[in-house]
Scaffold this active site. Sequence first.
Site, mmCIF file in Angstrom:
data_model
loop_
_atom_site.group_PDB
_atom_site.id
_atom_site.type_symbol
_atom_site.label_atom_id
_atom_site.label_comp_id
_atom_site.label_asym_id
_atom_site.label_seq_id
_atom_site.Cartn_x
_atom_site.Cartn_y
_atom_site.Cartn_z
ATOM 1 N N CYS A 2 -14.973 4.018 -14.882
ATOM 2 C CA CYS A 2 -16.123 4.697 -14.286
ATOM 3 C C CYS A 2 -17.185 3.646 -13.995
ATOM 4 O O CYS A 2 -17.069 2.496 -14.396
ATOM 5 C CB CYS A 2 -16.695 5.726 -15.243
ATOM 6 N N ARG A 27 -14.510 0.873 -7.120
ATOM 7 C CA ARG A 27 -13.742 1.050 -8.355
ATOM 8 C C ARG A 27 -12.920 2.329 -8.365
ATOM 9 O O ARG A 27 -12.049 2.491 -9.208
ATOM 10 C CB ARG A 27 -14.702 1.093 -9.560
ATOM 11 N N TRP A 74 -14.435 8.481 -13.182
ATOM 12 C CA TRP A 74 -12.978 8.491 -13.018
ATOM 13 C C TRP A 74 -12.484 9.273 -14.229
ATOM 14 O O TRP A 74 -12.555 8.792 -15.354
ATOM 15 C CB TRP A 74 -12.468 7.038 -13.013
ATOM 16 N N ASN A 100 -19.058 5.312 -19.961
ATOM 17 C CA ASN A 100 -17.751 4.800 -19.532
ATOM 18 C C ASN A 100 -16.909 4.617 -20.778
ATOM 19 O O ASN A 100 -17.425 4.138 -21.794
ATOM 20 C CB ASN A 100 -17.874 3.417 -18.882
ATOM 21 N N GLY A 101 -15.604 4.907 -20.683
ATOM 22 C CA GLY A 101 -14.730 4.648 -21.821
ATOM 23 C C GLY A 101 -14.133 5.928 -22.364
ATOM 24 O O GLY A 101 -14.157 6.975 -21.710
ATOM 25 N N GLU A 482 11.504 -5.668 -11.629
ATOM 26 C CA GLU A 482 10.058 -5.654 -11.398
ATOM 27 C C GLU A 482 9.550 -7.049 -11.008
ATOM 28 O O GLU A 482 8.707 -7.182 -10.113
ATOM 29 C CB GLU A 482 9.348 -5.134 -12.662
ATOM 30 N N LYS A 486 7.705 -7.750 -7.489
ATOM 31 C CA LYS A 486 6.364 -8.345 -7.394
ATOM 32 C C LYS A 486 6.407 -9.562 -6.464
ATOM 33 O O LYS A 486 5.533 -9.739 -5.636
ATOM 34 C CB LYS A 486 5.836 -8.794 -8.771
ATOM 35 N N GLU A 489 7.067 -8.486 -2.670
ATOM 36 C CA GLU A 489 6.047 -7.707 -1.959
ATOM 37 C C GLU A 489 4.776 -8.493 -1.667
ATOM 38 O O GLU A 489 4.101 -8.212 -0.688
ATOM 39 C CB GLU A 489 5.735 -6.388 -2.658
ATOM 40 N N HIS A 505 30.303 -10.229 -10.480
ATOM 41 C CA HIS A 505 30.910 -9.235 -9.585
ATOM 42 C C HIS A 505 30.392 -9.363 -8.155
ATOM 43 O O HIS A 505 30.544 -8.447 -7.354
ATOM 44 C CB HIS A 505 30.661 -7.821 -10.111
ATOM 45 N N LYS A 604 -1.010 1.508 -0.764
ATOM 46 C CA LYS A 604 -1.114 1.693 -2.214
ATOM 47 C C LYS A 604 -0.436 2.993 -2.640
ATOM 48 O O LYS A 604 0.202 3.059 -3.679
ATOM 49 C CB LYS A 604 -2.595 1.694 -2.620
HETATM 50 C C1 F6R Z 1 4.829 -1.875 -6.318
HETATM 51 C C2 F6R Z 1 4.166 -0.589 -6.205
HETATM 52 C C3 F6R Z 1 4.942 0.552 -5.669
HETATM 53 C C4 F6R Z 1 4.588 1.847 -6.436
HETATM 54 C C5 F6R Z 1 5.301 3.049 -5.783
HETATM 55 C C6 F6R Z 1 5.073 4.323 -6.568
HETATM 56 O O1 F6R Z 1 3.986 -2.862 -6.810
HETATM 57 O O2 F6R Z 1 3.011 -0.449 -6.503
HETATM 58 O O3 F6R Z 1 6.303 0.301 -5.723
HETATM 59 O O4 F6R Z 1 4.983 1.691 -7.757
HETATM 60 O O5 F6R Z 1 4.851 3.213 -4.471
HETATM 61 O O6 F6R Z 1 3.725 4.652 -6.627
HETATM 62 P P1 F6R Z 1 3.183 5.686 -7.679
HETATM 63 O O7 F6R Z 1 3.383 5.103 -9.020
HETATM 64 O O8 F6R Z 1 1.735 5.852 -7.320
HETATM 65 O O9 F6R Z 1 3.964 6.942 -7.513
#
Ligand code: F6R
Length: 609
Positions: A2, A27, A74, A100-101, A482, A486, A489, A505, A604
Amino acid sequence: MCGIVGCIVKEQAGRVLASGLERLEYRGYDSAGIAVVTDDGIRVRRRVGKLAELLDDFDYDAFDGKVGIGHTRWATHGKPSEGNAHPIQDDTGDVVLVHNGIIENYKEIREELEGKGHVFATETDTEVIAHLISEIMQGDDLEGAVRETMRRLKGAYAIVVLHRRLPDRLVGARRDSPLVAGIGEGEYFLASDIPPLLEHTRDVLLLEDGEIVSLTPEGVRVTDLEGNTIERQPKEIEWNLLQAEKGGYPHFMLKEIHEQGVVVNDSLLGRIAEDGTVRLPELDMDADAVAAIDKIVIIGCGTSWHSALIGKFLIEELAEIPVEVDIGSEFRYRRSILGPSTLVLAITQSGETADTLASMRKARAHGARTISICNVIGSTASREADGVVYTQAGPEIGVASTKAFVSQLIVLNLLALHLGSMRGKITREASKEYTDELRAVRGRVETLIERADELDPIVDSYKHVDDFLYLGRGINYPIALEGALKLKEISYIHAEGYPAGELKHGPIALIEEKMPVLAVATPGETYAKISSNIDQVKARGGEVIAVVADDEANPPMGVDHLIRVPRCRETISPIVNVVPLQILSYRIAVARGCDVDQPRNLAKSVTVE
Ligand code: F6R
């Protein structure tokens, strides 16, 4: 998370607070509010939604006063609503505050105060702070009442408090949540973050945990929990606004990586009893309901799917319940065998991913019980699921998920322990030992972040490669996935994650001179196996970067680079192991000049198919 702003100024405080809140918008928030001390008492206005809802028709003349507080919320406890938005008041209206918190022991305090006749009006944890201050305050000693209140609160907080009888005073306090004071020319400010201060002053006092700050038109006084005055010189901030929003970090992704220690803490807060038992009342399932589960299905997309894969290991290991894992876009179109005894967990940071939502709806239509593991209160997933466990990572702004992933893993560990205990598979002692180790993860994560520079030789060696292979086994196979996600992407290097046993394989055909292969080889059941997979790569001329425990006596032979990580039990190790992989991807992407926070073609939150 927040955002807080407070001020004592020479002109209308409402205008200063409004522009301060705009500076905190980045934020993320779901509601906002302002309180100003006027000649007619403290006036409060709160609205759900964007700041425009609060500010577009804001009557600054009706809110005419020089002292006030503002907040962007938030939601963490209680849905986003006008009633739950801050500033929050006690039932006398004397105390008005922003927070906040998370207050861990708010339920106990609320019960106690209700017993004394206090009437609560919100679903928030924050409201107990207002009531406690009101209950404790003697005469006009607001600072003393805040100090005493701090002794009662468990959890993380930054607060700024107004009192009706003290119209020219603001009192702030913090523990584990940031709060800074700005020193202007006869004007004084408080904020959770630097950006709201920048248009007024660059002289800032950074407050420490356990400190209390009092602002009046005469100046600022900082004291400790015993009431001793603390002398501290203001620091001059040289950041521009954008740098300030990122807390001085060059990218949100890096800021969020650095927040992960705190996120571990916040995701555990209030969920572990003193005896080590896990508390997840959000599940709303008693022992009979848990005993009746015959299968769990975990669904997610992208990084959240990787969490789901780890969740399978955890739940099968700790609770001995069979688990299936599915990608949202697959599950929604597949024939699925589901029924009332199936528990479906939908993991989603945003709570808005279209394929995950469609999967949840399908599961519910088949009569399964759905629980969302979600970061955004009030999101579609949180509203549509039968239950929701919040991850408490705070807003994640970088497109590449980092801290949300770590928070999902913490929650999955807790969930697996909880289900295991309820099914009689985990003793109280075992739960205590395990949760103690979970609490220690914060320190381990922070150590790895401090040691980030150790990765630089690896960054230099591989920043120009075209391909990367990531290997892991068991519970660390999803960490290989993962790590590869990372890297691809944000740096656009082609990277694949593989279970190391699959190497022979097919993927071993890719190994040639200098091909970089990152292998997660921390202690566990398959350590010897992955060591031999590493030998196979080395025998074909590949270059190996191995993630190993820092006290590993027998690290794999002949590897080109070692990434040392603190040792922890295998089921907890993914939370620690992912951190250097995030930092490595970040540094390689920066070295290649990539736009880390806004990678090409990515959004996002994927709200369409
Ligand atoms: C990768 C990433 C995406 C999300 C995916 C699911 O760094 O951020 O692969 O993990 O789009 O998003 P959520 O978790 O919001 O359903």
